[in-house]
Enzyme design. Structure first.
Site, PDB file in Angstrom:
ATOM      1  N   ASP A 100       0.812  -1.217   0.000  1.00 66.11           N
ATOM      2  CA  ASP A 100       0.000   0.000   0.000  1.00 66.11           C
ATOM      3  C   ASP A 100       0.847   1.270   0.000  1.00 66.11           C
ATOM      4  O   ASP A 100       0.314   2.363  -0.245  1.00 66.11           O
ATOM      5  CB  ASP A 100      -0.918   0.040   1.228  1.00 66.11           C
ATOM      6  CG  ASP A 100      -2.046  -0.989   1.162  1.00 66.11           C
ATOM      7  OD1 ASP A 100      -2.352  -1.449   0.046  1.00 66.11           O
ATOM      8  OD2 ASP A 100      -2.607  -1.314   2.219  1.00 66.11           O
ATOM      9  N   ARG A 140      -4.335  -5.915 -11.550  1.00 65.72           N
ATOM     10  CA  ARG A 140      -3.303  -6.926 -11.813  1.00 65.72           C
ATOM     11  C   ARG A 140      -3.923  -8.316 -11.878  1.00 65.72           C
ATOM     12  O   ARG A 140      -3.614  -9.109 -12.779  1.00 65.72           O
ATOM     13  CB  ARG A 140      -2.236  -6.860 -10.705  1.00 65.72           C
ATOM     14  CG  ARG A 140      -1.239  -8.007 -10.726  1.00 65.72           C
ATOM     15  CD  ARG A 140      -0.381  -8.008  -9.467  1.00 65.72           C
ATOM     16  NE  ARG A 140      -1.184  -8.155  -8.258  1.00 65.72           N
ATOM     17  CZ  ARG A 140      -1.610  -9.323  -7.777  1.00 65.72           C
ATOM     18  NH1 ARG A 140      -1.311 -10.460  -8.416  1.00 65.72           N
ATOM     19  NH2 ARG A 140      -2.318  -9.383  -6.673  1.00 65.72           N
ATOM     20  N   ARG A 141      -4.796  -8.617 -10.923  1.00 67.99           N
ATOM     21  CA  ARG A 141      -5.444  -9.935 -10.925  1.00 67.99           C
ATOM     22  C   ARG A 141      -6.443 -10.059 -12.069  1.00 67.99           C
ATOM     23  O   ARG A 141      -6.525 -11.104 -12.721  1.00 67.99           O
ATOM     24  CB  ARG A 141      -6.152 -10.176  -9.587  1.00 67.99           C
ATOM     25  CG  ARG A 141      -5.213 -10.273  -8.393  1.00 67.99           C
ATOM     26  CD  ARG A 141      -5.959 -10.724  -7.144  1.00 67.99           C
ATOM     27  NE  ARG A 141      -5.087 -10.685  -5.976  1.00 67.99           N
ATOM     28  CZ  ARG A 141      -5.262  -9.872  -4.933  1.00 67.99           C
ATOM     29  NH1 ARG A 141      -6.285  -9.031  -4.917  1.00 67.99           N
ATOM     30  NH2 ARG A 141      -4.435  -9.906  -3.915  1.00 67.99           N
ATOM     31  N   ARG A 169     -15.511 -10.078   1.368  1.00 72.01           N
ATOM     32  CA  ARG A 169     -15.264 -10.728   0.076  1.00 72.01           C
ATOM     33  C   ARG A 169     -15.611 -12.215   0.122  1.00 72.01           C
ATOM     34  O   ARG A 169     -16.223 -12.750  -0.804  1.00 72.01           O
ATOM     35  CB  ARG A 169     -13.808 -10.530  -0.333  1.00 72.01           C
ATOM     36  CG  ARG A 169     -13.437  -9.066  -0.536  1.00 72.01           C
ATOM     37  CD  ARG A 169     -12.021  -8.911  -1.031  1.00 72.01           C
ATOM     38  NE  ARG A 169     -11.605  -7.501  -1.015  1.00 72.01           N
ATOM     39  CZ  ARG A 169     -10.672  -6.985  -1.794  1.00 72.01           C
ATOM     40  NH1 ARG A 169     -10.047  -7.745  -2.666  1.00 72.01           N
ATOM     41  NH2 ARG A 169     -10.352  -5.709  -1.706  1.00 72.01           N
TER      42      ARG A 169
END
Length: 309
Positions: free
Chosen positions: A78, A125-126, A149
């Protein structure tokens, strides 16, 4: 004197900070008090790439500068790549497993998900790498803490989610992982799984004290990954991945750094690697970034600014 450790208030941030607090107590005998601080990123539900790099650390850094806390614990990925005046990363503790993990309904693996299955993740990115696999999965952008999630899978809203294995591990929930993704399929984010323990640079006694938590191999690996990222001038909003491993070579320890830049639709990617010694971590990252740019990575990086890829 009790040390004040600044932390975000999420379950994961508190778990990470408590882990560091316990390590400080064990190494130094000093007591540590956790101080919860709300960041702008915690108040917003917007995608991270829209909020910008550093949105989860700015309030903690402001509290450090104002001397409201003595040190802070961040998820290293981060942190902006540019150093912050007056602050220093005094310690990088041993890294958790940096790989990504899949949690899918029915205990399925990525390859067992049927075409059209809905898979959630918040990272470009994923998203890019999932598209690159060509499995015809529907990627759903999501945000929220780990529990939020995972609940989307258990409630049937999504077929699966992909998130950092380190976060699941620090919350003691690895039993819910249905597949830990090989970096050949899903290269992690630079510094994923690593923590940064930050304090004021002029607090020399605390810098030395916190330094007892530092893990040299983890720091070298993270430096190489973030040096590559900084040279590419990309933040968490860009489809950039990197993973460095430190291992014993013929002439001592070596770093093996892999890097990738992927177009947001997954149609194109450039993946390269470099090796060197831990002492040359910064240069290894810079050189790999230069190799990626020479191979055309700048054209892929430019695509990430398109809000409708």
């Amino acid at each position: 004197m009790t040390l004040r450790l600044g932390t975000r208030g999420s379950a994961l941030a508190l778990a990470q900070s408590q882990h560091v607090a316990d390590a400080v107590r064990a190494a130094t005998g000093r007591d540590v008090q956790l101080v919860e601080i709300v960041t702008p990123g915690d108040r917003s539900s917007a995608p991270v790439q829209r909020l910008g790099v550093g949105v989860f650390v700015s309030a903690l850094r402001d509290a450090l500068v104002a001397k409201e806390i003595d040190f802070a614990v961040h998820s290293y990925k981060d942190l902006p790549t540019a150093p912050q005046d007056g602050l220093c990363v005094a310690a990088v503790p041993p890294r958790e497993d940096p790989r990504d993990a899949l949690v899918a309904g029915g205990g399925r693996t990525l390859a067992e998900l049927p075409p059209g299955a809905r898979i959630g993740t918040g990272a470009l990115r994923r998203i890019a790498q999932i598209h690159a696999l060509g499995l015809q999965l529907e990627v759903v952008p999501i945000r929220g803490n780990v529990d939020t999630r995972l609940r989307k899978v258990y409630d049937g809203e999504l077929d699966a989610v992909v998130l950092a294995r380190a976060g699941i591990a620090r919350l003691g929930r690895t039993g819910e992982i249905t597949e830990t993704l090989d970096p050949m399929l899903m290269l992690p984010a630079p510094a994923q799984g690593a923590l940064a323990v930050e304090c004021r640079a002029d607090d020399h006694d605390l810098v030395e004290l916190l330094g007892r938590l530092d893990h040299a191999s983890t720091r070298a690996a993270v430096i190489a990954e973030r040096s590559m990222l900084a040279t590419l001038e990309a933040g968490c909003s860009a489809p950039v991945a990197a993973f460095a491993e430190v291992a014993e070579g013929d002439d001592g320890e070596e770093i093996y750094l892999r890097g990738a830049v992927i177009s947001t639709d997954g149609a194109r990617d450039i993946r390269l690697s470099r090796t060197g010694t831990p002492a040359d971590a910064v240069e290894i990252g810079r050189k790999l970034a230069a190799d990626l740019l020479d191979a055309g990575a700048d054209t892929l990086l430019g695509a990430q600014n398109d809000p409708h890829p």
